[in-house]
Design a protein around this motif. Structure first.
Motif, PDB file in Angstrom:
ATOM      1  N   VAL A 353       0.855  -1.190   0.000  1.00  0.00           N
ATOM      2  CA  VAL A 353       0.000   0.000   0.000  1.00  0.00           C
ATOM      3  C   VAL A 353       0.886   1.233   0.000  1.00  0.00           C
ATOM      4  O   VAL A 353       1.925   1.246   0.667  1.00  0.00           O
ATOM      5  N   GLY A 420       6.091   5.685   2.517  1.00  0.00           N
ATOM      6  CA  GLY A 420       5.134   5.993   3.586  1.00  0.00           C
ATOM      7  C   GLY A 420       3.989   5.009   3.612  1.00  0.00           C
ATOM      8  O   GLY A 420       2.927   5.292   4.166  1.00  0.00           O
ATOM      9  N   GLY A 421       4.176   3.841   3.024  1.00  0.00           N
ATOM     10  CA  GLY A 421       3.085   2.884   2.911  1.00  0.00           C
ATOM     11  C   GLY A 421       3.274   1.664   3.779  1.00  0.00           C
ATOM     12  O   GLY A 421       3.870   1.737   4.848  1.00  0.00           O
ATOM     13  N   SER A 422       2.783   0.543   3.289  1.00  0.00           N
ATOM     14  CA  SER A 422       2.645  -0.642   4.119  1.00  0.00           C
ATOM     15  C   SER A 422       2.923  -1.898   3.308  1.00  0.00           C
ATOM     16  O   SER A 422       2.797  -1.913   2.079  1.00  0.00           O
ATOM     17  N   ILE A 423       3.303  -2.973   4.007  1.00  0.00           N
ATOM     18  CA  ILE A 423       3.681  -4.219   3.332  1.00  0.00           C
ATOM     19  C   ILE A 423       2.490  -5.111   3.017  1.00  0.00           C
ATOM     20  O   ILE A 423       2.646  -6.160   2.406  1.00  0.00           O
ATOM     21  N   THR A 424       1.307  -4.718   3.432  1.00  0.00           N
ATOM     22  CA  THR A 424       0.124  -5.475   3.012  1.00  0.00           C
ATOM     23  C   THR A 424      -1.123  -4.611   3.091  1.00  0.00           C
ATOM     24  O   THR A 424      -1.288  -3.808   4.008  1.00  0.00           O
ATOM     25  N   VAL A 429       0.124 -10.590   6.496  1.00  0.00           N
ATOM     26  CA  VAL A 429       1.565 -10.779   6.629  1.00  0.00           C
ATOM     27  C   VAL A 429       1.911 -12.271   6.585  1.00  0.00           C
ATOM     28  O   VAL A 429       2.750 -12.709   5.812  1.00  0.00           O
ATOM     29  N   MET A 437       8.155  -7.210   8.525  1.00  0.00           N
ATOM     30  CA  MET A 437       7.572  -6.395   9.605  1.00  0.00           C
ATOM     31  C   MET A 437       8.645  -5.556  10.293  1.00  0.00           C
ATOM     32  O   MET A 437       8.388  -4.455  10.757  1.00  0.00           O
ATOM     33  N   MET A 440       9.172  -2.389   8.500  1.00  0.00           N
ATOM     34  CA  MET A 440       8.080  -1.416   8.592  1.00  0.00           C
ATOM     35  C   MET A 440       7.952  -0.802   9.973  1.00  0.00           C
ATOM     36  O   MET A 440       7.645   0.373  10.115  1.00  0.00           O
ATOM     37  N   TYR A 441       8.129  -1.628  11.001  1.00  0.00           N
ATOM     38  CA  TYR A 441       7.868  -1.149  12.364  1.00  0.00           C
ATOM     39  C   TYR A 441       9.143  -1.029  13.177  1.00  0.00           C
ATOM     40  O   TYR A 441      10.033  -1.874  13.076  1.00  0.00           O
ATOM     41  N   ASP A 445       7.067  -0.642  18.606  1.00  0.00           N
ATOM     42  CA  ASP A 445       5.766  -1.007  18.022  1.00  0.00           C
ATOM     43  C   ASP A 445       5.569  -2.513  18.075  1.00  0.00           C
ATOM     44  O   ASP A 445       4.519  -3.011  18.482  1.00  0.00           O
ATOM     45  N   PHE A 468       4.818 -12.033  13.156  1.00  0.00           N
ATOM     46  CA  PHE A 468       5.961 -11.350  13.764  1.00  0.00           C
ATOM     47  C   PHE A 468       7.273 -11.941  13.257  1.00  0.00           C
ATOM     48  O   PHE A 468       7.361 -13.154  13.046  1.00  0.00           O
ATOM     49  N   HIS A 482      12.257   5.069  13.284  1.00  0.00           N
ATOM     50  CA  HIS A 482      11.066   5.572  13.965  1.00  0.00           C
ATOM     51  C   HIS A 482      11.020   7.077  13.745  1.00  0.00           C
ATOM     52  O   HIS A 482      11.806   7.828  14.275  1.00  0.00           O
ATOM     53  N   ARG A 483      10.060   7.489  12.946  1.00  0.00           N
ATOM     54  CA  ARG A 483      10.000   8.892  12.547  1.00  0.00           C
ATOM     55  C   ARG A 483       9.053   9.660  13.450  1.00  0.00           C
ATOM     56  O   ARG A 483       7.905   9.275  13.622  1.00  0.00           O
TER      57      ARG A 483
ATOM     58  N   THR B 187       5.734   5.260  20.873  1.00  0.00           N
ATOM     59  CA  THR B 187       5.409   4.388  19.741  1.00  0.00           C
ATOM     60  C   THR B 187       4.370   5.058  18.858  1.00  0.00           C
ATOM     61  O   THR B 187       3.805   6.087  19.203  1.00  0.00           O
ATOM     62  N   HIS B 193       1.255   7.788   8.232  1.00  0.00           N
ATOM     63  CA  HIS B 193       0.868   8.555   7.050  1.00  0.00           C
ATOM     64  C   HIS B 193      -0.610   8.434   6.734  1.00  0.00           C
ATOM     65  O   HIS B 193      -1.070   8.905   5.711  1.00  0.00           O
ATOM     66  N   VAL B 195      -2.155   5.719   5.930  1.00  0.00           N
ATOM     67  CA  VAL B 195      -2.440   4.669   4.955  1.00  0.00           C
ATOM     68  C   VAL B 195      -3.428   3.688   5.597  1.00  0.00           C
ATOM     69  O   VAL B 195      -3.344   3.404   6.782  1.00  0.00           O
TER      70      VAL B 195
END
Lengths: 496, 496
Positions: A353, A420-424, A429, A437, A440-441, A445, A468, A482-483, B187, B193, B195
């Motif tokens: 995504v 800025g998206g996601s792996i699914t 997952v 994961m 992404m995290y 998290d 996980f 970690h932004r 966290t 973003h 999403v």
């Protein structure tokens, strides 16, 4: 196949437990090896493991008995619906107990006044709509596998579909679940009557999409939705995919909430045409826009959509003129994955995504990756919500090409995360993407998620080694950054 | 005031911790007793307790420093927005640390292309809409206190409002939260973003509505929504409340999704008229229906609504003819609670939810309870989603009447639960209704919630003695029944 970094621990189901399972389940217990082997994978076939026993319960009480025994003897279990999942979520742990819910397949009641359906987890997605359509209702989540996949699996994966742009994912349509926790306790999450906004923690929201790691769903309360007065479906052909993506952004910016907006690229169109002959125009990118609602509104909005497509130089526009024509259009789209077999010996479907506005940039990155690796990448995507389904095409008979294709498919996901998206978006997952994961995290998290998991499942018996990252399967991997102010750092926001 | 069954443990903030708080916060640390006393309650004023220290951080780092110190010294903390909550969610624990987020009041960025706002928790609900309305957007959750209440509190309580019938609660519009966990870890829950459909557990859904018990929100990513082309508001007057409720059911059955459907009974109308002179018709029950969307659709649907009201013998129907007229109609509705002071010296507002179809039956039960106890009950409610706000009117100067009124207000909630509903729709459980949680949930449900709480907060430092029943405050109470097939046992479903 991926090679684990260390061997899996051996699981042996104790004889006393097998005897008790047999007493509870009778013929609903499968121990024969050939039969057990049919449960060795789900829709992600490049990961396989044979369970030690397969159970086919018919009631909540039987599910509870199975889980209590697993808990007592510390035997892992994996619940399974129709096995259509694409991320290995129903992949057994070698030697574990599989809980197959296919026999719990009754719709228990329909409450039209409150617009609710109460059903068992083995009911298929399509059967819900079948049960309510005579009164003008439907069940909104529509994964491509909807005629086969079951409600339990829809809940586990928070299933989406082409129309979740307007109607939302499964989580929007599940109002309550009866759940057997991994400790064997029976509880309700969410509402037993489908009343909105229950007090206390919204554990239903956590459970939906938890990929079988928090318990076994034994019944669900679903929301049903009234069928719209009118549905219209437009096909617009473009010379380049950027123009199709821009049309999607323009439609959304104009305030129109389409029920679906899908894009297929040239490779996908060719493959789909070869398979189902939907009569798609031959072009670089095809945009499918579906609108539904009151006729007056749909007519006015479709006119606006057509003007926006024309503004973005659509080479051709076709409006489906009948339900039959619309069905053909959708058949072509839904067949796109399976049809890849027509243009490539093997392929991997991914599911990432991105923020919708990043579409042209990320697609260019995909293209560059394809050129750099020599592996073709086909794209079909739910453009409205930025859910991409890139397919990496490869030839499994060439030594090493499967591993290279897998690696490329993971690189595609990382490009999505970097944007800025996601792996699914909707496949989950599972086993396939658990190592991603960590990309992404950040560690805190994942640590909080693990602590929540242990609140439900202190011994990690429910679908272990999924979702996980684990050192055994993933090694020690660096976490993503970690932004602190993500919209700002991603450069997509206007600063105050 | 309710009397606890045992004295609260004494909390003393160590001098070393106070010195460190002072170093971190400077003038943002309040120790003066008179100033601390102004934080002794929120909008539920019959519960009071004075905190040991009030902190007013300006940054995420300061919040994290405060929470780390609380964790290190095992001192409870209560976070607080504007203090407008109605269930005592921001009530301090005697001697604790209050974390007031009013100074974290910046909108950090607006991303119109992706329809997102990134803001600090002390921003008021209305300020979000103010920041985006020039581009035709608004922030949908609209609690009556929206000009004062803050985003952090909206997240903690999963705030609703009259328009959540169409637009959903706060949980629908919060896409990500930066959170300081009770352990002091920082966290992100949900998406940084915005999403959709992130992988892993949806802990954001659990966090939203967790009433300050799982951590402190330090920034939020919000979804903004395009303003509809047209809004129309109808007032329909009825001779009895059952006819108004039937009209609501008929509107929903016809497939119309109104943006708001509110009912006020005679007592509420009289009080509201005395306070704000909205010019409401004098009648037994007033139904307010608001529709929004494309003009053509709204015109057609409003015609249908008027026909349904007429079918149910509406004595009078008035369509607001201008934005100014609509504003007056809503002013009367939103003032209804405060206006009760015009017809009664004191009142208690409750907040229960029932299946919409149970409205006539439950309202009759409320009426019977009023007659049996001699205490007047006024009703204002979000009829479309069955969220009732009964008000128990009493005279606090009569000895024992407050306690009787409180008791009646709890009986009203139990009638809601018995009808298959819930003890809160949008005000939260807080301190006020924690003992009623045992009436609503079976022991396994509460046990799982507690385990999840401990995953976030092993020492129960974040807003302790809220949300869950405790033996000290509630004694040993029986749990509600655990129903296996609720739609069936409640008799509201058609059996297959």
């Amino acid at each position: 196949m991926l090679t684990p970094t260390a061997p899996a621990p051996t699981i042996t189901i104790p004889a006393a437990m097998l005897a008790e399972l047999s007493r509870v389940l009778g013929t609903g217990l499968i121990l024969d090896e050939a039969q057990r082997q049919t449960y060795e994978c789900d829709g992600l076939t490049n990961f396989r493991a044979v369970p030690g026993a397969v159970t086919l319960p018919r009631t909540t009480a039987e599910v509870q008995a199975i889980v209590r025994l697993c808990h007592q003897h510390r035997i892992p279990f994996v619940s399974r619906g129709a096995g259509t999942g694409l991320s290995g979520g129903a992949l057994p742990t070698e030697g574990c107990v599989v809980i197959g819910l296919a026999r719990m397949n009754r719709i228990l009641s329909v409450d039209f006044d409150n617009e609710r359906v109460f059903a068992e987890p083995g009911v298929t997605n399509s059967q819900v709509t079948e049960a309510v359509k005579h009164r003008g209702y439907f069940f909104a989540p529509d994964p491509s596998s909807q005629t086969v996949c079951t409600l339990g699996g829809n809940v586990a994966e928070n299933a989406g579909g082409a129309h979740c742009l307007k109607y939302g994912f499964t989580s929007t349509h599940v109002l309550g679940c009866e759940v057997v926790l991994p400790t064997g306790e029976l509880t309700w999450l969410g509402s037993e009557h489908g009343v909105v906004n229950e007090p206390g923690y919204d554990l239903l929201g956590t459970f939906v999409g938890s990929e079988g790691t928090l318990g076994v769903v034994t019944s669900v309360v679903l929301r049903i939705v009234r069928k719209p007065e009118t549905v219209q479906t437009l096909l617009a052909a473009f010379d380049n995919i950027g123009a199709a993506a821009q049309t999607v952004s323009d439609v959304i910016a104009s305030g129109i909430l389409a029920s679906a907006m899908e894009i297929m690229d040239h490779t996908s169109i060719v493959a789909s045409e070869a398979a189902v002959h939907a009569g798609y125009p031959d072009c670089e990118a095809l945009l499918l826009v579906e609108l539904d609602g009151p006729t007056a509104e749909v007519n006015a909005q479709m006119q606006s959509v057509r003007e926006l497509a024309a503004k973005n130089s659509a080479a051709e526009q076709r409006l489906a003129q009948s339900d039959a024509e619309r069905a053909v259009v959708w058949k072509g789209r839904k067949a796109a994955f399976a049809a890849m077999g027509r243009v490539s010996p093997n392929y991997i479907v991914q599911d990432g995504v991105i923020p919708r506005t990043a579409l042209p940039r990320v697609l260019a990155q995909f293209d560059a990756l394809s050129k750099a690796t020599g592996l073709r990448i086909a794209n079909v995507f739910h453009a409205g919500d930025g859910n991409l389904h890139p397919m990496v095409l490869y030839d499994g008979s060439i030594a090493g090409e499967e591993a290279r294709a897998l690696d490329v498919s993971y690189q595609l996901l990382r490009l999505c995360v970097d944007a800025g998206g996601s792996i699914t978006g909707e496949h989950g997952v599972g086993r396939e993407k658990q190592c991603e994961m960590s990309y992404m995290y950040a560690q805190p998290d994942l640590a909080v998620m693990q602590r929540v998991r242990h609140a439900f499942d202190p011994h990690e018996l429910a679908n272990p080694e999924k979702l996980f990252p684990t050192p055994r399967l993933c090694g020690e991997r660096h976490n993503g950054p970690h932004r602190e102010h993500p919209l700002v750092t991603a450069g997509i926001a206007e600063i105050f």
